[in-house]
Design a protein around this motif. Sequence first.
Motif, short mmCIF file in Angstrom:
data_model
loop_
_atom_site.label_atom_id
_atom_site.label_comp_id
_atom_site.label_asym_id
_atom_site.label_seq_id
_atom_site.Cartn_x
_atom_site.Cartn_y
_atom_site.Cartn_z
N VAL A 316 0.84 -1.20 0.00
CA VAL A 316 0.00 0.00 0.00
C VAL A 316 0.88 1.25 0.00
O VAL A 316 0.66 2.20 -0.77
CB VAL A 316 -0.94 0.01 1.23
N ARG A 334 -3.96 8.93 3.28
CA ARG A 334 -4.31 7.96 2.24
C ARG A 334 -3.83 6.57 2.62
O ARG A 334 -4.58 5.59 2.51
CB ARG A 334 -3.66 8.40 0.91
N GLU A 338 -6.22 3.35 3.22
CA GLU A 338 -6.17 2.21 2.32
C GLU A 338 -5.79 0.90 3.01
O GLU A 338 -6.14 -0.17 2.51
CB GLU A 338 -5.22 2.51 1.15
#
Lengths: 413, 413
Positions: A316, A334, A338
């Motif tokens: 990721v 982010r 995620e």
Amino acid sequence: MTSIGIAGAGISGLHLGLYLQQRDVPVTIYTDRTAEQLANGQLLNTVGHHHHTLERERALGIDHWDAAEYGYGVHHHTVVGVAPEPLRFRGDFEHPSLVIDYRLYLPQLMQDFEQRGGTIVIRQIDPAAVEQISRCHDLVVVAAGRGFSGMFSPIAAKSPYSRPQRRLSAGIYDGVRYPDPVGVSLHISAGHGELIELPITCRHGRATALLFENIPEGDTEVLADIRYEHDPGAFNRTVLEKLERHYPSAFERVEHSSFGLTGPSDILQGGLTPVVREDYVRLGSGRYAVAMGDAHCVADPINGQGANSASYSAAVIGQAIVEDYALDEQFCQRVARERQAFVYGVSDWTNLMLNPEPHLLELIGVMSQHKPVCDAFTQNFNHPDRQWDALATPERTAAFIARHSPQTAAAVG
Amino acid sequence: MTSIGIAGAGISGLHLGLYLQQRDVPVTIYTDRTAEQLANGQLLNTVGHHHHTLERERALGIDHWDAAEYGYGVHHHTVVGVAPEPLRFRGDFEHPSLVIDYRLYLPQLMQDFEQRGGTIVIRQIDPAAVEQISRCHDLVVVAAGRGFSGMFSPIAAKSPYSRPQRRLSAGIYDGVRYPDPVGVSLHISAGHGELIELPITCRHGRATALLFENIPEGDTEVLADIRYEHDPGAFNRTVLEKLERHYPSAFERVEHSSFGLTGPSDILQGGLTPVVREDYVRLGSGRYAVAMGDAHCVADPINGQGANSASYSAAVIGQAIVEDYALDEQFCQRVARERQAFVYGVSDWTNLMLNPEPHLLELIGVMSQHKPVCDAFTQNFNHPDRQWDALATPERTAAFIARHSPQTAAAVG
């Protein structure tokens, strides 16, 4: 040009370093142990890499051990102490998993990284070091296991325990025949703990890893305390005695003449307090440090999810670094978003296994009778987010059973 | 068996209803207007469906208008008032987009849903109705545009405005030749507002939609106030006058003999206050209501993102319903997490367009000179999350420019 510093050379640090290297992103790995020290050191863990991790290894060109040859495709379950006879049942994976001794695995990946032109700096790794490293890089990813409690604060809602829930003894043993088909065996001895038995590839070739998960004050707790080097014979006898009493389906595969720990360095005893920490912190440099692997989430090894989750997190973070336009707080958020479902899934599921609620025990009962349900549970070792979706509440578990065995659901519903 | 109630029959309500219907999940749509009322009513909007939305329409079997025939593939930009001569430049999509009058589109989808066996209940839709509907379904998805302020609270950090930032006049016009190639034209008149000019397919066939985004107290604000039905000739003359002064590259394509609004129902005037609301609420029934579309996020139409984002949200919710094991708070949190980057991207990006910061104006300047940068910006109408990644800070915008036009970045850097 963006430059990344990685503090720590465990699976996540190396997977991230190799991923960025593959994409020509400048990256330096910092770690406090050389490949040689790792290779010659104490046992590091006994963990299976599941299909999603093996797929990433193939993409990184670090699949040095063929899962078809060295791996396994099933979970054998035995539960003792809940019925007159042990429950025995099996769940199948869709794709094989693989256990490699990290004293082979990590040095190999360090060598891969260096042979491809990467730099590994050997130095002490602590919060002060991360501040220093930050001056040379646009982002520091902290993948070191210990010493970062003060840097990344625990998330209280995801960190319910103040002490280890199992006292651990992981070791590599000769003299345990593999089950048929070759697989990982998950043994439960109600009230005392669990044994995870794995076919491991180590410097001796193929052997068996026994990871005893001992409930404090249970009958097997002694396994976390006795010292092999004080009296190897007594150690092996005690292990055998506990196997016979609590884990009969492993004991019946023991060859007594050859049984024993493969050596004094092949044992790891201790315990882990489960914790999930904040995803990132702003450093004194104004740049950010992102937590990864054990710096982010420590899970008890009962489900063998820590390494796989660390590798997922590395993927990721790697993809975000390559795709995003800055390594600022928005980037860190982010990453947090995620990986959240996956990492929280590992943590929540693992904590439930340590202190099972009635609906988990009921599920295990159904799994013992209905292989499709057990197969789905097994396959979800690749999908801890989905596993937690199925385990979070009694209603969810009932729906999981209904989906994978409609007749069963009708019968027990 | 899980049953879903959908309150509202706009794009998101219908896309979700058709998605669930396709997967045999029991679903009922509730709305306060019949297909006939919609078909014969006032103009509803003027919005382009971008590729990701069209792809979902194809998967749902509701692609009644071929984008290759009725669609467009470019954005023509004109900026007046920042340089002696208007800046004119163009950005290309990778795949065509499409504008259909919702008075054709929504009734067609309602007919599809009913012809495939679905039920649409016509009734008043308000919070009390949602509570009632909740008694008959395991989950209510609220996709109604108005009247739910009290049910889903605004998220303050994402709702910076207390009033509309543009006064709007959207209408369908004859007598405007399409640009070459056919496309949407985005006109900016610095200090006064914007004009979005779109090739629309409506009951007359193909025409032009003019969406005037008028800054309060700017020279074009009158367009939001003058009433067509009071004096059609005066209305059309005023529109022409403002086109000539502020939007010359549209004006130059006007055929004066035929120019004018296509009819009194083909105009929509007003304004929207941008807001993002909480994702879900627990109802009196103990069940949950999830906000979707305008009930969740209202964006000014300047970027034409509202309908596309609503359709995206419907897909996230539909997939979660099919995959997950319960419609509880964990389900609602999953939906929130999975659509957050997209929906927040729409909101943050749109709000920045309404009140541009210097780095956005600089980007527009670069786009006017470097088509690859403008192409990337255009293509990101399909990816509002990525668009916001590129626009959130001056550093991010500089990196976006550098990625798509390295030479430019070196020159302006």
